[in-house]
Design an enzyme around this catalytic site. Structure first.
Site, mmCIF file in Angstrom:
data_model
loop_
_atom_site.group_PDB
_atom_site.id
_atom_site.type_symbol
_atom_site.label_atom_id
_atom_site.label_comp_id
_atom_site.label_asym_id
_atom_site.label_seq_id
_atom_site.Cartn_x
_atom_site.Cartn_y
_atom_site.Cartn_z
ATOM 1 N N ASP B 90 0.030 58.627 25.507
ATOM 2 C CA ASP B 90 0.812 59.834 25.295
ATOM 3 C C ASP B 90 0.172 60.935 26.149
ATOM 4 O O ASP B 90 -0.859 60.727 26.781
ATOM 5 C CB ASP B 90 0.890 60.191 23.814
ATOM 6 N N ASP B 272 6.162 53.716 17.987
ATOM 7 C CA ASP B 272 4.717 53.716 17.720
ATOM 8 C C ASP B 272 4.495 54.536 16.467
ATOM 9 O O ASP B 272 5.278 55.456 16.172
ATOM 10 C CB ASP B 272 3.947 54.371 18.865
ATOM 11 N N CYS B 310 5.080 36.164 5.237
ATOM 12 C CA CYS B 310 4.318 36.624 6.400
ATOM 13 C C CYS B 310 3.372 35.539 6.904
ATOM 14 O O CYS B 310 2.828 34.760 6.127
ATOM 15 C CB CYS B 310 3.522 37.882 6.023
ATOM 16 N N CYS B 312 0.661 36.282 8.961
ATOM 17 C CA CYS B 312 -0.559 36.886 9.506
ATOM 18 C C CYS B 312 -1.795 36.229 8.904
ATOM 19 O O CYS B 312 -1.723 35.526 7.898
ATOM 20 C CB CYS B 312 -0.581 38.393 9.273
#
Lengths: 379, 379
Positions: B90, B272, B310, B312
């Site tokens: 950014d 983001d 999930c 993960c």
């Protein structure tokens, strides 16, 4: 299920192979400490990546929080931590005796105040053994009476005698548990030799422990608790010839790289210590050239790895400059990367010692290692 | 080197493929935020494991500490972070305008006080562009004047006009850098549309940005900063038909799962937000059945994964009971495991939306997803 095979001897240094229900460990070996059922800042995958073969967890801490009943309901300590290799639990003796002013010792056991909720708790040889049985580590430790490093002979004698009486109670309870209806577990119990810095007490204690039966391992406690290093070294040298060679020897609470080398030189096989993770969280890293503090401004633009000789994820991926940035910026990743490196450093050190023993080259290896480690190029 | 290909459209929702110097990103995509050159508590390997294809870092933070000169000496931002996939920085606009009371805005730029050492610093369109060029991310952002969510039209107009003037200066400096002797880098510059909650300002701003040239991407800033959600949704709906379809659309600072779905529905491609890591560190986890706080006592003996849907590392290896224990015991591993899960949750969510768009099934998918997410079985 419990076996220890010696695979090499060089002087007093030994290379061995310890077989436990959850796997086999090459010795000398360093066990990372997972106080609360987690090695601080590291995941099981990190530990596997670092080559850890066995991890220690703390009975006192897990009893106080979340409680062994919760661990049992969540599948036992291995499943709880998601660690399927060997585990050892200490007995809680060291922790409750550290609660100076918050504990009352009797022959029966120790009443203490939980550091979490202030509640009154009680640990005895039987309770410590039961809790460890419920947790279900491969190795449980006997509940011992630990005295400070500088304890006089009378205090050390008193603690030794109590530890020996308690050992009998632990062993009795452990046998009952093994024969009981809940005997799905597979666990061995190791005694802890106390006696402070008093050699006569230590040798007597050792003889009396060995008289109590055949053990699958033996721990030496109450050293590395503040006494001068030559005192610990002399003690290990005096004990070593009296230790049964077929037993793995676990020197509790050690440690630092130089202490591991000195202890292996004096016949020790197994070690544990919070130093690699605690120091790592403080920004202090072991390296082949001695310890460094990564916050040091000399590392600001240093694009080299922490230790060029190291194969850990930290050294493979990141520069000293980046690691320093993580610490200056108080980023969590820094705590993890230095903890990981330090753990890998001790595990690699143990593996190097093992190779030196098997190559019948330990004295030369140790001299070379010390020359480099104590002659840091950066400090 | 910079390309965006649309691979599917369903209503206003889009599936695309963004090609940048360090790799290709499937969109919709969520970019984890590495404020200080590290996504808090996560390693590059964790991020790869979670399927992250692009990460954001903060120009303001890296300028203040360690400084772009240090990052350059350590090999540039990719090497510094050990992240070899696409990066976006950014511009620092959002941060310096957040330093209320510690900054002075002029036409030239913003003088501000560093939050690290209190020193006076200065960012201008040129400086922000130069710093980002030195950092070397794939995508640099124009330096913009950000106003609070509730800014009135005069203030929003003033900021918009300044942002447009600054955009020209950023683009000029960026072209010079690309033509300069240091032009080893390969970076594109994206404009940021401001205008507060004033639709007329936003549409005028958009037209004037597009009049300035052809961009490889376009960001919408100054939304999700406190205004009611329907206001943001109405704004996106009004802007969407006016946005060039060939440009990836980056909605800055979004966010939460429900916001990602609403924004993709309204034609946005890139996102983001610090929410997944910040919430994770607070013990708050996204799940298919809505958010949960892992400290909740109902999870004490819960041996199920955080989210059964999930894939993960957290959900594959650990129980809710263990995760709760890590938070109650204030263990670092807990911060990491929940951050990792939340990041993976958003990345998986983006991938599911992509599949729904390509399957021309987005409305039904979104309805199903919302029904489940907003009807939590646990809270």
């Amino acid at each position: 299920m419990f076996d220890f095979a010696i695979e090499g001897i060089c002087g007093s240094a030994r290379a061995g192979r310890l077989t436990l229900p959850h796997g086999t460990i090459a010795t000398p070996a360093f066990m990372p400490v997972g106080t609360q059922g987690t090695v601080r800042a590291l995941s099981p995958a990190d530990l596997e990546g670092a080559g850890a073969e066995m991890v220690l967890a703390n009975t006192y801490h897990l009893h106080v929080r979340p409680g062994e009943d919760v661990v049992a309901k969540l599948g036992g300590l291995h499943r709880f931590m998601a660690w399927d290799r060997p585990l050892l639990t200490d007995s809680g003796g060291f922790q409750v005796f550290s609660l100076e002013g918050f504990r009352q010792v009797s022959e029966d056991g120790v009443e203490f105040q939980s550091h979490v909720d202030g509640g009154r708790r009680f640990l005895s040889p039987e309770r410590a053994t039961e809790i460890q049985w419920i947790l279900g580590a491969d190795v449980a430790m006997a509940f011992d009476h630990v005295v400070p490093g500088g304890a006089d002979e009378a205090a050390a004698r008193d603690a030794l005698e109590r530890t020996l009486r308690w050992l009998e109670r632990c062993a009795k309870r452990h046998r009952e548990l093994q024969l009981g209806v809940l005997a799905s577990g597979n666990q061995t119990l190791w005694p802890i030799l106390q006696g402070g810095t008093h050699l006569a007490l230590r040798t007597e204690g050792l003889r009396r422990i060995l008289d109590l039966g055949a053990w699958t391992g033996l721990a030496i406690g109450g050293l590395s608790v503040g006494e001068p290093k030559p005192v610990m070294h002399a003690m290990l040298e005096a004990l070593e010839p009296r230790l049964p060679p077929e037993c793995p020897r676990y020197l509790m609470g050690v440690g630092f790289p130089e202490d591991l080398v000195a202890a292996v030189e004096r016949g020790m096989d197994l070690f544990d210590c919070v130093a690699p993770t605690r120091n790592g969280r403080n920004g202090s890293a072991f390296t082949s050239d001695g310890p460094v503090n990564i916050r040091n401004a000399v590392f600001r633009e240093d694009d080299r790895p922490l230790d060029a000789a190291c194969d850990c994820e930290t050294c493979r991926s990141f520069s000293r400059g980046y690691l320093r940035h993580l610490f200056m910026a108080e980023e969590l990743l820094g705590l993890r990367l230095l903890s990981l490196h330090n753990v890998r450093f001790l595990i690699r050190l143990a593996a190097e010692m093992r190779a030196a023993v098997r190559g019948d080259d330990f004295p030369r290896w140790a001299a070379d290692w010390r020359r480099r480690y104590t002659h840091p190029e950066t400090a």
